[in-house]
Design an enzyme around this catalytic site. Structure first.
Site, PDB file in Angstrom:
ATOM      1  N   HIS A   1      -3.586  -5.328   0.981  1.00  0.00           N
ATOM      2  CA  HIS A   1      -3.307  -5.782   2.334  1.00  0.00           C
ATOM      3  C   HIS A   1      -3.783  -7.231   2.473  1.00  0.00           C
ATOM      4  CE1 HIS A   1      -2.266  -1.851   3.964  1.00  0.00           C
ATOM      5  NE2 HIS A   1      -3.333  -1.344   3.380  1.00  0.00           N
TER       6      HIS A   1
ATOM      7  N   CYS B   1       0.841  -1.201   0.000  1.00  0.00           N
ATOM      8  CA  CYS B   1       0.000   0.000   0.000  1.00  0.00           C
ATOM      9  C   CYS B   1       0.880   1.256   0.000  1.00  0.00           C
ATOM     10  CB  CYS B   1      -0.981  -0.023   1.161  1.00  0.00           C
ATOM     11  SG  CYS B   1      -2.394   1.082   0.900  1.00  0.00           S
TER      12      CYS B   1
END
Length: 509
Positions: A432, A341
Site C-alpha cells: 500500500h 494487496c
C-alpha cells in the site's frame, strides 16, 4: 492549556474525523503539544505504524496534523469488518481475534482497561488530547459496552462536542434528540454543538440555532460550510460511494491537459485502504472514479483493483457482476490493470485461504502466474526499496503470502526481497502507498499512458502527494479556525464541562 475533549457525532460520517484533524492542526500551529485519540474505530481503511502495528487511517492523518508519527497509542482498538455480522479485532496494532455484535460484550472488560491506560498515558505526555467518538453518541442500546463515546467521556471526565452533518437533513432534531436520550450524567458532559457541511445563508439557520440553545441550554460553537476542495478520505472506506470522483473538483487545476487518463477504481464490497487511489487523484491530468460495473472497467484507460478485507468473497462478487470478464479482456488487449494487496491476490492463479474465508483453495483471475497462500500470522510493516529506478516506500497489511510465482517481480524490496508481479500491462503488489512515491508514479503513468493508447499524455513534474496531503490538512484547519469558536473550545478543554449543565427531561408512554 491542558486537558482533553471528545468530538462525538449524531451519526457515522458526521464530520468527527475532520473536526478532530482541524483542531489538532490548529493547536499544533500554536505550539500546543497535542495528540489525537480514538478509543475504538471500525474501519477497513488503516495505516501501519513505525513499530509494525495497525491503526485507523483517520488517526494516522490526525497524527500527521499534529506533526507526529502514527502510533498504536492513538487508536488502541480497531475493528475491521469481514462481513455484515463479524469483525476482526485489532488491539494495540495486532490482530487478536474476531467477534460479532452479540459476543463483543465479552471483550469489553479487557478492552476498557487498555483504552483507559492509553488515554491516561497520552494525557500525561501531551498538553491536549483531542478524542474522536465512534458512530453516534445516541446508540443507547450499546451504551453498556461503549468505549469510544460517552463511556469514554464519563470515565475520563471529558467535555464533549456533538457534530451533525446538515447535508443529511434534520440536524437540529438530531442534536436535540441525541442529547435528550442520554442519561443525566452523560448529558452534562455535552457542552456544545457543531454543524458540518452547511450550504447557503447562515442567517437563515441562525434562528434555529437560537431555538436549539433555548431548548437544550447548549450553544452551537460553529457552523462549518460545505467545501468541495476537501477530497482526501479521513475515515471509513465503506462510505466511499460509487461514482465519486477522487481528486480536486472539476476545473480546480489551472492547466488542464488536453490528453487525460481515466482511471476506474473498483468499489469492492469490503474495499480497504482506499487512500491508495488518492495519489492518482492528485495528478492534474488523471480522472479517478469509483466504479462497480463491467462497462466502466472496459471504458477506462487504467483500472485499479484495490485492497479488501475479504479477498475470496469480493472475488466472487467480481464474478457475479461480470467484472472478471472485463478485466480479462483488458489483460488480453494489453490495457493496464493494477492490483494492490487483496486486488493483487485476485489477479493471481489461485488463492488458498484457511484464515479469513476458510473456504480453501479457489481459482483467481489467472492474469498473473502467482499462487497466494494465507498465513494466520499477519504481515504488518513499513517497507522501502526501489522500483523502476526510483526510491519507493509503502506499508503492508495482509495474511496472504506469495507461495509461488512464475512472474518477474514488479518492485525490489530492499529488506525483504522481490515483491509483486508483472505480466504485460498487468501489475500487482502487496504494498500500500506505493503510488505516493512521486518519481515512481510519474514513470509508471507514462508507461501506462502508452499501454492505454494515449502516448500524448503529459504527466506533471511538480505534483507531490505529501504536499497535497499537507495542503488538505491545512485547509481543514483553516475551515475549523474560521468557522468554529476556537477560544470557547480552548476554554472548554481547559476547564471541562459545566457540572450544572441543564438536563433535557422526557418521558416515555
Amino acid at each position: 492549556m491542558n486537558g482533553a475533549l471528545l468530538v462525538g457525532g449524531t451519526s457515522s460520517d458526521a464530520g468527527k474525523s475532520l473536526i478532530v484533524a482541524g483542531l489538532c492542526r490548529l493547536l499544533h500551529r500554536r505550539g500546543v503539544r497535542v495528540a489525537p485519540f480514538k478509543a475504538q474505530n471500525m474501519s477497513n481503511n488503516s495505516a501501519v505504524t513505525l513499530d509494525g502495528g495497525e491503526i485507523g487511517r483517520a488517526q494516522a492523518l490526525q497524527a500527521y496534523a499534529c506533526g507526529l508519527e502514527p502510533s498504536t497509542r492513538f487508536n488502541p482498538v480497531l475493528l475491521k469488518p469481514g462481513s455484515d455480522r463479524r469483525s476482526h479485532i485489532v488491539v494495540r496494532g495486532q490482530p487478536v481475534g474476531e467477534a460479532g455484535a452479540r459476543d463483543y460484550h465479552e471483550w469489553r472488560g479487557r478492552l476498557a482497561g487498555i483504552v483507559a491506560g492509553e488515554l491516561a498515558s497520552l494525557r500525561a505526555e501531551f498538553d491536549v488530547v483531542i478524542c474522536e467518538g465512534a458512530g453516534s453518541v445516541a446508540e443507547i442500546n450499546l451504551r453498556a459496552t461503549d468505549l469510544a463515546n460517552m463511556g469514554l467521556a464519563r470515565a475520563a471526565a471529558m467535555p464533549a462536542l456533538l457534530v451533525s452533518d446538515i447535508d443529511r437533513g434534520g440536524s437540529l432534531a438530531h442534536l436535540f434528540g441525541s442529547t435528550a436520550v442520554l442519561d443525566e450524567a452523560d448529558q452534562r458532559l455535552i457542552a456544545g454543538y457543531v454543524i458540518n457541511k452547511f450550504r447557503g445563508d447562515p442567517s437563515i439557520l441562525a434562528p434555529g440555532l437560537d431555538m436549539l440553545h433555548r431548548l437544550t441550554g447548549r450553544p452551537t460553537l460553529g457552523v462549518v460550510p460545505f467545501s468541495d476542495e476537501l477530497w482526501i478520505d479521513a475515515e471509513d472506506s465503506l462510505s466511499t460511494p460509487v461514482g465519486r470522483r477522487v481528486g480536486p473538483p472539476e476545473g480546480a487545476d489551472t492547466s488542464r491537459p488536453t490528453v487525460r487518463l481515466s482511471v476506474a477504481a473498483i468499489r469492492l464490497p469490503r474495499v480497504s485502504n482506499t487512500t491508495d487511489v488518492e495519489a492518482l487523484g492528485c495528478e492534474p491530468g488523471v480522472d479517478v472514479t469509483w466504479v462497480d460495473d463491467p462497462a466502466a472497467v472496459r471504458a477506462a484507460d487504467l483500472v485499479v483493483l484495490p485492497g479488501t478485507r475479504a479477498t475470496v468473497s469480493d472475488l466472487a462478487w467480481l464474478r457475479a457482476r461480470g467484472i472478471d470478464a472485463a478485466l480479462i479482456e483488458r489483460a488480453r488487449s494489453g490495457r493496464p490493470v493494477i492490483g494492490v494487496c487483496g486486488g493483487f491476490q485476485m489477479l493471481g492463479r489461485r488463492i488458498d485461504d484457511p484464515v479469513e474465508s476458510r473456504i480453501g483453495p479457489v481459482d483467481a483471475l489467472g492474469l498473473l502466474d502467482v499462487d497466494i497462500v494465507f498465513d494466520p500470522n499477519k504481515v504488518l510493516r513499513q517497507v522501502s526499496g526501489t522500483g523502476m529506478g526510483h526510491s519507493i516506500s509503502g506499508y503492508e497489511i495482509h495474511h496472504g503470502r506469495i507461495g509461488r510465482s512464475g512472474e518477474q517481480p514488479w518492485i525490489e524490496d530492499a529488506v525483504h526481497g522481490p515483491e509483486g508481479a508483472v505480466r504485460g500491462a498487468v501489475r500487482g503488489t502487496h504494498w500500500h502507498g506505493l503510488l505516493s512515491s512521486d518519481a515512481f508514479r510519474r514513470k509508471l503513468l507514462r508507461e501506462m499512458a502508452v499501454e492505454a493508447g494515449k502516448p500524448g499524455f503529459v504527466v506533471s513534474e511538480t505534483t507531490s502527494v505529501d504536499e497535497t496531503r499537507n495542503a488538505q490538512v491545512d485547509l481543514i484547519a483553516d475551515l475549523v479556525g474560521e468557522h468554529l469558536d476556537v477560544p470557547a473550545i480552548e476554554a472548554l478543554i481547559a476547564r471541562g464541562a459545566d457540572p450544572r449543565a441543564p438536563v433535557i427531561t422526557h418521558s416515555v408512554g
